[in-house]
Design a protein around this motif. Structure first.
Motif, PDB file in Angstrom:
ATOM      1  N   SER A 123       9.789  -2.215  -7.290  1.00  0.00           N
ATOM      2  CA  SER A 123       7.593  -1.894  -6.966  1.00  0.00           C
ATOM      3  C   SER A 123       7.668  -2.662  -5.536  1.00  0.00           C
ATOM      4  O   SER A 123       7.331  -1.571  -4.211  1.00  0.00           O
ATOM      5  CB  SER A 123       7.185  -2.417  -7.556  1.00  0.00           C
ATOM      6  N   ALA A 124       8.411  -3.713  -4.779  1.00  0.00           N
ATOM      7  CA  ALA A 124       8.048  -4.563  -3.655  1.00  0.00           C
ATOM      8  C   ALA A 124       9.018  -3.147  -2.561  1.00  0.00           C
ATOM      9  O   ALA A 124       8.377  -2.807  -1.788  1.00  0.00           O
ATOM     10  CB  ALA A 124       8.953  -5.880  -3.402  1.00  0.00           C
ATOM     11  N   GLU A 125      10.152  -2.749  -2.573  1.00  0.00           N
ATOM     12  CA  GLU A 125      10.896  -2.022  -1.731  1.00  0.00           C
ATOM     13  C   GLU A 125       9.906  -0.859  -1.724  1.00  0.00           C
ATOM     14  O   GLU A 125       9.748  -0.314  -0.467  1.00  0.00           O
ATOM     15  CB  GLU A 125      12.661  -1.725  -1.834  1.00  0.00           C
ATOM     16  N   LEU A 126       9.144  -0.037  -2.510  1.00  0.00           N
ATOM     17  CA  LEU A 126       8.134   1.080  -2.348  1.00  0.00           C
ATOM     18  C   LEU A 126       7.432   0.730  -1.496  1.00  0.00           C
ATOM     19  O   LEU A 126       6.692   1.581  -0.300  1.00  0.00           O
ATOM     20  CB  LEU A 126       7.928   1.913  -3.885  1.00  0.00           C
ATOM     21  N   TYR A 127       6.568  -0.428  -1.779  1.00  0.00           N
ATOM     22  CA  TYR A 127       5.483  -0.637  -1.247  1.00  0.00           C
ATOM     23  C   TYR A 127       5.578  -0.925   0.026  1.00  0.00           C
ATOM     24  O   TYR A 127       5.358  -0.597   1.473  1.00  0.00           O
ATOM     25  CB  TYR A 127       4.964  -2.298  -1.578  1.00  0.00           C
ATOM     26  N   ALA A 128       6.859  -1.341   0.302  1.00  0.00           N
ATOM     27  CA  ALA A 128       6.957  -2.068   2.293  1.00  0.00           C
ATOM     28  C   ALA A 128       7.996  -0.379   2.638  1.00  0.00           C
ATOM     29  O   ALA A 128       7.186  -0.525   3.984  1.00  0.00           O
ATOM     30  CB  ALA A 128       8.609  -2.855   1.907  1.00  0.00           C
ATOM     31  N   ILE A 129       8.123   0.674   1.799  1.00  0.00           N
ATOM     32  CA  ILE A 129       8.234   2.527   2.932  1.00  0.00           C
ATOM     33  C   ILE A 129       6.744   2.073   3.542  1.00  0.00           C
ATOM     34  O   ILE A 129       7.048   3.097   4.432  1.00  0.00           O
ATOM     35  CB  ILE A 129       9.297   2.723   1.425  1.00  0.00           C
ATOM     36  N   ALA A 130       6.068   1.963   2.415  1.00  0.00           N
ATOM     37  CA  ALA A 130       4.559   2.219   2.383  1.00  0.00           C
ATOM     38  C   ALA A 130       4.385   1.981   3.852  1.00  0.00           C
ATOM     39  O   ALA A 130       2.866   2.379   4.649  1.00  0.00           O
ATOM     40  CB  ALA A 130       3.720   3.132   0.836  1.00  0.00           C
ATOM     41  N   ALA A 131       4.396   0.584   3.937  1.00  0.00           N
ATOM     42  CA  ALA A 131       3.663  -0.538   4.881  1.00  0.00           C
ATOM     43  C   ALA A 131       4.651   0.341   5.627  1.00  0.00           C
ATOM     44  O   ALA A 131       4.101   0.240   7.453  1.00  0.00           O
ATOM     45  CB  ALA A 131       4.271  -1.529   4.734  1.00  0.00           C
ATOM     46  N   ARG A 132       6.216   0.776   5.848  1.00  0.00           N
ATOM     47  CA  ARG A 132       6.531   1.352   7.642  1.00  0.00           C
ATOM     48  C   ARG A 132       5.568   2.942   8.068  1.00  0.00           C
ATOM     49  O   ARG A 132       5.350   2.557   8.771  1.00  0.00           O
ATOM     50  CB  ARG A 132       8.198   1.176   7.219  1.00  0.00           C
ATOM     51  N   GLY A 133       5.349   3.216   7.133  1.00  0.00           N
ATOM     52  CA  GLY A 133       3.924   4.472   7.478  1.00  0.00           C
ATOM     53  C   GLY A 133       2.732   3.882   8.467  1.00  0.00           C
ATOM     54  O   GLY A 133       2.268   4.525   8.461  1.00  0.00           O
ATOM     55  N   ALA A 134       2.440   3.034   7.625  1.00  0.00           N
ATOM     56  CA  ALA A 134       0.909   2.353   7.874  1.00  0.00           C
ATOM     57  C   ALA A 134       1.340   2.079   9.529  1.00  0.00           C
ATOM     58  O   ALA A 134       0.352   2.601  10.413  1.00  0.00           O
ATOM     59  CB  ALA A 134       0.366   1.420   7.339  1.00  0.00           C
ATOM     60  N   TRP A 135       2.571   1.247  10.056  1.00  0.00           N
ATOM     61  CA  TRP A 135       2.580   1.008  11.199  1.00  0.00           C
ATOM     62  C   TRP A 135       2.408   2.196  11.909  1.00  0.00           C
ATOM     63  O   TRP A 135       2.176   1.969  13.133  1.00  0.00           O
ATOM     64  CB  TRP A 135       3.830  -0.283  10.896  1.00  0.00           C
ATOM     65  N   LYS A 136       3.470   3.030  11.906  1.00  0.00           N
ATOM     66  CA  LYS A 136       3.406   4.477  12.619  1.00  0.00           C
ATOM     67  C   LYS A 136       2.110   4.939  12.454  1.00  0.00           C
ATOM     68  O   LYS A 136       2.329   5.244  13.961  1.00  0.00           O
ATOM     69  CB  LYS A 136       4.628   4.953  11.827  1.00  0.00           C
ATOM     70  N   THR A 137       0.861   4.288  11.826  1.00  0.00           N
ATOM     71  CA  THR A 137      -0.036   5.292  12.391  1.00  0.00           C
ATOM     72  C   THR A 137      -0.780   4.399  13.264  1.00  0.00           C
ATOM     73  O   THR A 137      -1.861   4.816  13.600  1.00  0.00           O
ATOM     74  CB  THR A 137      -0.587   5.372  10.688  1.00  0.00           C
ATOM     75  N   GLY A 138      -0.290   2.977  13.568  1.00  0.00           N
ATOM     76  CA  GLY A 138      -0.999   2.129  14.548  1.00  0.00           C
ATOM     77  C   GLY A 138      -1.958   1.027  13.098  1.00  0.00           C
ATOM     78  O   GLY A 138      -2.335   0.220  13.870  1.00  0.00           O
ATOM     79  N   ASP A 139      -1.788   1.130  12.044  1.00  0.00           N
ATOM     80  CA  ASP A 139      -2.408   0.532  10.814  1.00  0.00           C
ATOM     81  C   ASP A 139      -1.993  -0.343  10.763  1.00  0.00           C
ATOM     82  O   ASP A 139      -1.404  -0.710   9.538  1.00  0.00           O
ATOM     83  CB  ASP A 139      -3.191   1.315   9.639  1.00  0.00           C
ATOM     84  N   LEU A 140      -2.155  -2.329  11.214  1.00  0.00           N
ATOM     85  CA  LEU A 140      -1.625  -2.488  11.101  1.00  0.00           C
ATOM     86  C   LEU A 140      -2.034  -4.061   9.737  1.00  0.00           C
ATOM     87  O   LEU A 140      -1.620  -4.785   9.374  1.00  0.00           O
ATOM     88  CB  LEU A 140      -1.238  -4.105  12.321  1.00  0.00           C
TER      89      LEU A 140
END
Length: 962
Positions: free
Chosen positions: A678-695
């Motif tokens: 589950s942590a790995e999957l949330y981390a992939i989602a976090a990478r997506g938030a970075w791409k949109t500039g949502d730190l």
């Protein structure tokens, strides 16, 4: 303009515009030229030509002789374009250079103006008939092709003479025309129009009794020869004579026949298609329009025959076969339309052929799909027996008649400026709801609706009709639940009352096996192949291929290259026919299959064997979207996890944000199930938030990932650790970022594929280079040595990009070479992300070198790239260099606004290190140029610019600098 003109309405004659008569003297050369003229524009095989020239010899024995005759003909007529092809010869001359063609065009043209301008029609007909000098294609009178063409042209000559008689009558010259009409009737006793004209001429000269006898004689001849009565029109003429009335001048035959329906609504978006069809009918006597229900076959055919009416002097017969229940009823229905009574002991098709034998007629057989055998029998019988008949048919599958040309009717285009699908919707919407107005607010929704309906005309018309009672938003939302919202069509056409009614017509004709395969195919949102359907339907690929071929023939499945596809509206209808249990079972198997496809595409891309992997994953996105929905509905953690991991490489490199979003969905499922990933999957989602500039969003997802690690006791993995590294890089915590990347690579160990190693190692290099750490050069050397020789284009592009970033300050020229290589490889591997970041670095080198034009050119293609993908952080980082460029070259107000945009909080990477120093210098320069107050005002304005507005600001400034 052609040098030669060819006269074939009699013995062949060739006239040179400069030298007069240049007809070949040799009989063989004249036969050769006549044959090529008859088939002009078409390849005539060497065997066929040899048979014409030497009918008693074997083709093989005359090959050299044929070449000799062609050579001699070319020598005699030096500008004659006779081309040799692999199978024979083709003569390329303009139709207008042949007198037969000019005659063929002149007759219907004169008939069309005969009522309004009888003298003009008479003059044109006299000129056309004056071209006749004997039997057409006299040199070919002993060949089948020559005889058939001569008979066709002779028939047209009869039409011309009839039109000439009618013109003379309209000019009041009945005395003059009567003897010629009497002679003509004697030569052609079965033709109706000369009888009618003779009756009119006799009546006009005071000989009404003789006119009545003409009718009686004709009725007897028809009864004895054909077993039919005179037409209703001629009978009405007879009744008027009996009653002492004065019948009007006979209208052209095309006006006497039953009319083709004339649609009231406008014809939208298919004029080019109509031109193609007209060309097909001009060249082929049997054309069948095929396509799925609702694609507009009938409407297109009706428009076509209206356009062609002038080409068929005896008119067009419209035969709607919708209400015919059995194949045996087809011929009687068409006979009734034509006005032919059955005759005992005579085959019905032969009866029709006898009546139509002397006519030039177009027959439209509409809606043949449920009576294919009957329609095919009729069409083939008429085509082989009657030279002057042409047939246009509409059907959901071909009639498979000899000589048939199948014309697939496509759906309307949904993309591009002035898309035909959108134009049709707006036209029908205006009729259904006059108050409906398309504007900037709803235009995108209209385009989305038309795309969702695949440009299917009936579906679009039904959707527009619902505007009477529903809003546009309600119609679009209703489509998500099925096709039932698409109802309320024409009351007079039951099959067009709803989309379901139109599709039911085809669906109910399928057997159980076809329906099973179609149900499996309906699971797919994109293209599929036979193996996909074999897995989903649990059948053998061989069985599926046969069934798919059958469904393609029925226009329910479309062929797309080597693969297949269903229209979304057909897919939606089919899914509505499947019960809940079967639908759930098929959905699970579909999800398993497309996930396996994505796994394979990622694997081949990762190991460097196939650079098309990114393209394949991108094609799978619509189906993976359905697979995620299935995983959520079934709470299938493993399936959701596989989908996200299979698409993770494409999420970053291909800039497909959905995969990142699915990471959060899959993470929740995994967390609820206590799954260690589950942590790995949330981390992939976090990478997506970075791409949109949502730190902030990135931080929240990483914190949630950390919580699940603590709850499950699982060790931190590659995705989690490298995402922490990306966050540190975005915040400017460069040394910490290097540590996170190093730990992530170590945690993955031998499980890293080439792309992961290049991504993580490359980002480590870039972070270390920004921090001016010497290990950056050692690490990039390792990537170039250990990864590039084995990796595919995507992984290699990361390595070369990292190498270029290391040298930006120390060796700009070498950095440019390395970055250009990265862009080239990224383009080949389908990684727009690396194309973008490496391209931005190249643009920064252009700025430093003072090459403003080159920098602007790069930025012009980079802005749309980032905006389309919604990738904010790299774009805002790139805008820092744009701000420097504008400041340096005098666009100070634009630079000040952009400075505000790139330094505002929450827009991606923090401004630290070298970038911070450069932008501080820019602010000082702008304060000096604009004054502190004005500069502060403009910077404040820029803080409110979104990505598109910031790009527009930069683009406007580029116009000033260009």
């Amino acid at each position: 303009m052609d040098r030669y003109s060819f006269h074939v309405l009699g013995a062949l004659q060739v006239v040179d515009t400069g030298d007069g008569d240049v007809t070949p003297r040799g009989a063989l050369q004249r036969r050769l030229l006549a044959t090529l003229l008859l088939h002009r524009g078409q390849v005539v095989s060497a065997d066929a030509l040899a048979e014409v020239l030497w009918p008693d010899e074997l083709p093989s024995a005359s090959g050299a002789s044929l070449q000799s005759q062609v050579y001699r003909l070319r020598q005699h007529l030096s500008d004659l374009a006779i081309e040799h092809r692999a199978s024979g010869y083709v003569l390329d001359v303009a139709d207008e250079s042949v007198d037969a063609h000019r005659f063929e065009r002149a007759v219907p043209a004169a008939a069309a103006v005969g009522v309004d301008d009888p003298q003009g029609a008479l003059d044109a007909l006299d000129e056309a008939l004056g071209r006749w000098r004997g039997t057409p294609y006299e040199e070919l009178g002993d060949t089948d092709d020559g005889r058939i063409e001569a008979e066709r042209l002779a028939e047209l000559r009869c039409r011309a003479m009839e039109e000439r008689f009618a013109a003379l009558l309209r000019l009041g010259r009945a005395d003059e025309v009567t003897p010629d009409l009497e002679a003509f009737v004697a030569r052609a006793p079965l033709r109706e129009r000369p009888r009618e004209l003779l009756m009119e001429a006799l009546d006009a000269t005071g000989r009404r009794a003789e006119a009545l006898r003409v009718y009686d004689a004709y009725r007897r001849v028809l009864a004895e020869e054909l077993g039919v009565e005179p037409s209703a029109h001629l009978a009405a003429h007879h009744e008027q004579l009996l009653a002492g009335g004065a019948p009007a001048t006979a209208p052209p035959p095309a006006q006497q026949r039953p009319r083709v329906p004339r649609p009231v609504s406008s014809f939208v978006g298919r004029d080019d298609l109509l031109d193609l069809l007209e060309h097909q009918v001009a060249r082929h006597r049997m054309v069948t329009l095929v396509g799925p229900g609702g694609v507009g076959k009938t409407r297109l055919a009706v428009e076509l025959v209206h356009r062609l009416a002038g080409e068929f002097p005896d008119g067009v017969r419209f035969c709607d076969l919708t209400g015919i229940a059995d194949d045996s009823e087809v011929v009687p229905a068409v006979a009734a339309t034509v006005g032919v009574e059955p005759r005992a002991g005579v085959d019905p098709v032969d009866r029709l052929a006898d009546v139509l034998r002397h006519e030039r007629t177009l027959i439209l057989l509409d809606n043949c799909e449920h009576v294919l055998d009957g329609a095919a029998t009729l069409a083939e019988g008429l085509l082989t027996s009657v030279e002057g008949v042409a047939v246009v048919a509409t059907s959901r599958e071909p009639l498979t008649v000899d000589g048939e040309r199948t014309f697939p009717v496509p759906t309307l285009a949904c993309d591009g400026e002035g898309a035909a699908a959108t134009a049709l919707f707006l036209d029908r919407a205006a009729a259904a709801q006059p108050s409906f107005v398309v504007d900037a607010g709803n235009r995108k929704l209209v385009d989305q609706l038309c795309e969702r309906l695949d440009g299917l005309p009936l579906a679009i018309e039904l959707a527009a009709a619902r505007l009477r009672s529903l809003s546009l938003e309600e119609i679009v939302a209703g489509l998500e639940a099925g096709t039932s919202v698409l109802r309320g069509g024409r009351r007079t056409t039951p099959r067009h009352r709803s989309l379901a009614a139109a599709l039911e017509w085809s669906y109910r004709s399928l057997d159980a096996d076809d329906r099973s395969v179609l149900s499996a195919a309906a699971q797919f949102a994109g293209a599929f192949d036979a193996d996909d359907i074999a897995f989903v339907s649990d059948r053998s690929p061989h069985q599926v291929r046969e069934r798919l071929a059958d469904l393609v023939e029925r226009s329910l499945v479309a062929r797309v290259g080597e693969r297949f596809r269903l229209l979304q509206v057909i897919s939606g209808f089919v899914l509505e026919q499947v019960d809940d249990d079967d639908r759930a079972r098929l959905a699970r198997r579909h999800a398993q299959q497309v996930t396996a496809r994505a796994d394979e595409a990622k694997r081949t891309m990762a190991i460097g064997h196939d650079d098309r992997g990114m393209e394949r994953i991108r094609e799978l996105v619509p189906d993976l979207r359905r697979a995620v929905a299935t995983a959520v509905a079934d709470a299938d953690v493993e399936l959701a996890r596989r989908i996200v991991l299979a698409g993770n490489t494409a999420a970053l490199n291909g800039m497909i944000p959905e995969f990142n979003a699915w990471g959060e969905v899959a993470g929740r499922l995994a967390e609820d199930a206590g799954h260690p990933d589950s942590a790995e999957l949330y981390a992939i989602a976090a990478r997506g938030a970075w791409k949109t500039g949502d730190l902030e969003g990135m931080r929240a997802l990483l914190e949630r990932a950390g919580d699940t690690l603590e709850a499950t006791g699982a060790p931190p993995g590659y995705e989690y650790l490298t995402s922490l590294g990306v966050e540190a890089l975005a915040k400017g915590e460069l040394a910490q970022g290097v540590e996170w990347f190093r730990e992530g690579i170590a945690a993955a160990g031998q499980e890293l594929d080439w792309i992961q190693e290049a991504e993580a190692g490359g980002t480590l290099v870039i972070t270390a280079a920004y921090a001016h750490l010497p290990e950056a050069h050692d690490e990039v050397a390792r990537l170039l040595r250990d990864v590039v020789p084995h990796a595919g284009a995507v992984a290699a592009s990361w390595c070369w990009y990292a190498a270029g970033e290391c040298l930006l300050d120390d060796d700009p020229d070498e950095a440019r070479v390395l970055l250009e290589r990265a862009v080239e490889l990224a383009r080949a591997g389908g990684s727009p992300f690396v194309q973008g970041v490496a391209g931005a670095s190249l643009a920064s080198l252009d700025v430093r070198a003072g090459d403003v034009a080159a920098a602007i050119e790069r930025y012009r293609w980079l802005f749309p790239l980032w905006l389309r993908a919604g990738v904010r952080s790299p774009m805002r980082t790139m805008l820092r260099t744009v701000t420097e460029l504008l400041c340096r070259h005098g666009a100070h107000e634009h630079a000040a606004r952009l400075l505000g945009a790139v330094t505002a909080s929450g827009v991606g990477h923090e401004v630290v290190g070298d970038d911070d120093r450069r932008l501080t210098a820019v602010r000082q320069e702008l304060d000096r140029r604009l004054g502190p107050a004005r500069c502060a005002e403009l910077v404040s304005e820029g803080c409110g610019l979104d990505d598109a507005a910031a790009a527009a600001e930069a683009t406007a400034a580029f116009e000033l600098l260009s």
